[in-house]
Enzyme design. Sequence first.
Site: not given
Length: 371
Positions: A26, A60, A186, A233, A305, A328
């Site tokens: 996400p 998110a 968060y 998560r 990554l 990414r």
Amino acid sequence: MSAPASLFSPLALGNLELPNRVAVAPMCQYSANDGCATAWHLQHLMNLAMSGAGLVMIEATGVERAGRITHGCLGLYSDENERALAKVLREASAVALPGTQFGIQLSHAGRKGSAHRPWEGGGSLQDGEGWRTFAPSEIPHRSGWHVPASVGDADVERILAAFRAAARRAERIGIRVIEVHMAHGYLLHQFLSPLSNHRSDAWGGDAERRMALPLAVARAVREVAPDCVVGARITGSDWAEGGLEPHDAVMLARALKAIGLDYVCVTSSGIPTANPTVDDPDSAQIPLAAIVRKETGIVTRAVGLIVDPVEANEIIETGQADQVAIARAFLDDPRWGWHAAHRLGKTVPYPGPYAWAAPAEWSGIDKAQRA
């Protein structure tokens, strides 16, 4: 625990059978209008639907307006939000490769909210631009940020109701996987971490009480979406002295599994600290997932990554994780799944209109048939 497989082998995730073990992580797009998906989300998710990933996780998504990170964050707190995302999901599903499933990450930003978009500086919104934020304790996210209000009992009930309502909306529009965001600094991570939770009531103190609200949210989502795959998560480490460590992730994963959650995605960091214990958190995350998987047996997703197909395959084959999340690399190459499969000697379904550009062994069209 099942034996290690390979990147392009099927994965049983709860009641779903995914065609492979690649997930699109996400990724916030900061391009919504009062939480409503826009044309940007349409092209973004249609693209990822054809990426070759077995699971595409929608970014998110705020469960209430005050739960957004920025004014541009996606939400699922209103009928307008639901209609807009339903339209995007219908179109993306229409072009998705066979077997591809969509999930959504439900989130509340807490004190990390009321912020500028990253390309606008990413800092705290100024007076008159933002909104009141909430956190377990009245501690700013960073120096110079606004001071959040401490969550009270009425706030707890509102937040639980918001997660329930958003989960119902997600299920109603056909989303099959719901992920509760308990990481990246968060709100639920703020409750879990002793760095941000300085309470001494039922919602803070020892590890069990710091887990109380995140577990209540997970339980609420599980109850209202019984036919969905539900996961979370979680944070494998705060990478800071006095912060969360891998044993905390194991404890949380065990508790989530007992509630009936189907998987965890193990990430790290997100609570700012003056003296981090690792320079590059992303590069150190895979071993955290391996610890959680080994100690709990819950289906575990690794992230951090991951860009190379050989590395991704090795993570699965060596049993460090059951699934990998790639972020990414998919933005850079929306056909990452096709190229990864080819490099590993595997295949994924290829869209007919694009078959002319594919190797013959993928498309089934030999050179003589190509115009």
